[in-house]
Design a protein around this motif. Structure first.
Motif, PDB file in Angstrom:
ATOM      1  N   LEU A 175      23.884   3.473   3.040  1.00 21.57           N
ATOM      2  CA  LEU A 175      24.113   4.144   4.396  1.00 21.57           C
ATOM      3  C   LEU A 175      25.394   3.754   4.936  1.00 21.57           C
ATOM      4  CD1 LEU A 175      20.564   2.590   5.548  1.00 21.57           C
ATOM      5  CD2 LEU A 175      21.285   5.006   5.731  1.00 21.57           C
ATOM      6  N   VAL A 176      26.007   2.509   4.493  1.00 26.54           N
ATOM      7  CA  VAL A 176      27.514   2.109   5.081  1.00 26.54           C
ATOM      8  C   VAL A 176      28.513   3.229   4.502  1.00 26.54           C
ATOM      9  CG1 VAL A 176      29.245   0.425   5.329  1.00 26.54           C
ATOM     10  CG2 VAL A 176      26.744  -0.258   5.613  1.00 26.54           C
ATOM     11  N   PRO A 206      13.756  10.463   1.149  1.00 25.82           N
ATOM     12  CA  PRO A 206      14.159   9.219  -0.086  1.00 25.82           C
ATOM     13  C   PRO A 206      14.467   7.845   0.539  1.00 25.82           C
ATOM     14  CG  PRO A 206      15.759  10.867   0.038  1.00 25.82           C
ATOM     15  CD  PRO A 206      14.843  11.515   0.710  1.00 25.82           C
ATOM     16  N   THR A 207      14.206   6.842   0.102  1.00 24.02           N
ATOM     17  CA  THR A 207      14.753   5.757   0.339  1.00 24.02           C
ATOM     18  C   THR A 207      16.095   5.536   0.257  1.00 24.02           C
ATOM     19  OG1 THR A 207      14.101   4.506  -1.642  1.00 24.02           O
ATOM     20  CG2 THR A 207      12.466   4.402   0.133  1.00 24.02           C
ATOM     21  N   VAL A 264       0.755  -1.097   0.084  1.00 20.18           N
ATOM     22  CA  VAL A 264       0.141   0.072   0.283  1.00 20.18           C
ATOM     23  C   VAL A 264       0.889   1.164   0.087  1.00 20.18           C
ATOM     24  CG1 VAL A 264      -1.849  -1.148   1.032  1.00 20.18           C
ATOM     25  CG2 VAL A 264      -0.186  -0.069   2.545  1.00 20.18           C
ATOM     26  N   GLY A 265       0.179   2.332  -0.099  1.00 22.39           N
ATOM     27  CA  GLY A 265       1.110   3.759   0.087  1.00 22.39           C
ATOM     28  C   GLY A 265       2.035   3.806  -1.034  1.00 22.39           C
ATOM     29  N   SER A 266       3.294   4.230  -0.635  1.00 19.44           N
ATOM     30  CA  SER A 266       4.395   4.412  -1.566  1.00 19.44           C
ATOM     31  C   SER A 266       4.820   3.371  -2.218  1.00 19.44           C
ATOM     32  CB  SER A 266       5.374   5.200  -0.750  1.00 19.44           C
ATOM     33  OG  SER A 266       5.991   4.511   0.440  1.00 19.44           O
ATOM     34  N   PHE A 267       4.849   2.117  -1.672  1.00 19.53           N
ATOM     35  CA  PHE A 267       5.344   0.832  -2.270  1.00 19.53           C
ATOM     36  C   PHE A 267       4.301   0.849  -3.466  1.00 19.53           C
ATOM     37  CE2 PHE A 267       5.607  -3.494  -3.013  1.00 19.53           C
ATOM     38  CZ  PHE A 267       6.731  -4.049  -2.540  1.00 19.53           C
ATOM     39  N   ILE A 268       3.180   1.090  -3.341  1.00 21.48           N
ATOM     40  CA  ILE A 268       2.165   0.791  -4.772  1.00 21.48           C
ATOM     41  C   ILE A 268       2.620   1.769  -5.865  1.00 21.48           C
ATOM     42  CG2 ILE A 268      -0.058   1.136  -5.643  1.00 21.48           C
ATOM     43  CD1 ILE A 268       0.354  -1.692  -4.900  1.00 21.48           C
ATOM     44  N   THR A 291      14.224   5.082   4.886  1.00 26.51           N
ATOM     45  CA  THR A 291      14.218   6.490   4.340  1.00 26.51           C
ATOM     46  C   THR A 291      15.086   7.318   5.229  1.00 26.51           C
ATOM     47  OG1 THR A 291      12.181   7.208   5.347  1.00 26.51           O
ATOM     48  CG2 THR A 291      12.041   5.965   3.269  1.00 26.51           C
ATOM     49  N   ILE A 292      15.592   8.445   4.550  1.00 26.83           N
ATOM     50  CA  ILE A 292      16.311   9.328   5.451  1.00 26.83           C
ATOM     51  C   ILE A 292      15.336  10.691   5.678  1.00 26.83           C
ATOM     52  CG2 ILE A 292      18.626   8.691   4.805  1.00 26.83           C
ATOM     53  CD1 ILE A 292      18.651  10.725   2.687  1.00 26.83           C
TER      54      ILE A 292
END
Length: 227
Positions: free
Chosen positions: A144-145, A137-138, A104-108, A128-129
């Motif tokens: 991240l590393v 943004p994701t 649902v949501g942003s995934f869709i 997400t940051i």
């Protein structure tokens, strides 16, 4: 009390002994007056939603503490709509961790070419940051590393904790015939011990919950869950 940070849904005040006070507001995130736990702007104000969120948050943090999951929770005052917590250090400028059980949501919005609304997902975890200017943004584990926001070990620890926490929340909701579709969590490091702990809140304001296929609003959720 000294105001440390004025947030979208909570204000943060400094207390003594590495503790802070979170004052819950009646604002929720959303777009154009429609609630959306994944949004990075305040979308609307709902009278009583702060108290409602605090009641659910207190319930879940106390439940998690009993299972041995580390959190920042110390105590809450429902009448004052506030929660006393351990002071924590953020990862970078702040991260949000989403666990998804259904699409649902942003995934869709992102992956709709490959899935349908409500399709089951196997505890999909994404990060997400916190960056309002760039739309939160994701970000991948590798990024991240490389950017030294998280270590490889910290990322894996957060991912494991996220799944453990969300399974507890999902099971608790299921006892009232409520189904968790997705939830947004935040983590930090205890300022004194450097241990990774769950911070922020766990309430209707940061999750999507459905009952018999119908979406339940944050206020309705608290009433259905806690009675």
């Amino acid at each position: 009390m000294e105001l440390i940070y004025k947030g979208k849904t909570k204000d943060v005040y400094k207390l003594s002994d590495n503790q802070v006070l979170l004052k819950f507001k009646d604002d929720v995130t959303g777009v154009n007056g429609v609630f959306d736990p994944g949004a990075n702007t305040v979308g609307l104000t709902i009278d009583g939603v702060g108290r409602s969120g605090l009641k659910m948050t207190s319930y879940f943090f106390e439940k998690l503490e009993k299972t041995g999951i580390p959190t920042h929770y110390i105590s809450s005052d429902i009448d004052e709509v506030s929660m006393t917590v351990k002071q924590a250090k953020a990862f970078g400028k702040g991260l949000e961790v989403i666990c998804r059980y259904r699409a649902v949501g942003s995934f869709i919005r992102r992956y709709g070419a490959y899935c349908e609304e409500g399709m089951p997902l196997d505890k999909f975890v994404e990060v997400t940051i916190k960056d309002d200017e760039r739309g939160d943004p994701t970000i991948s584990k590798d990024a991240l590393v490389m950017l030294q926001v998280l270590s490889d070990e910290d990322y894996e620890k957060i991912k494991t904790l996220t799944k453990e926490i969300c399974d507890v929340v999902k099971a608790e909701l299921a006892q009232k015939d409520l189904e968790l579709y997705d939830i947004k969590l935040e983590f930090g490091k205890d300022k004194e011990t450097d241990e990774i702990i769950l911070i922020d809140e766990i309430s209707g304001g940061n999750m999507r919950v459905y009952q018999a296929g119908n979406y339940i609003t944050p206020m309705e959720l608290e009433k259905a869950f806690l009675g």
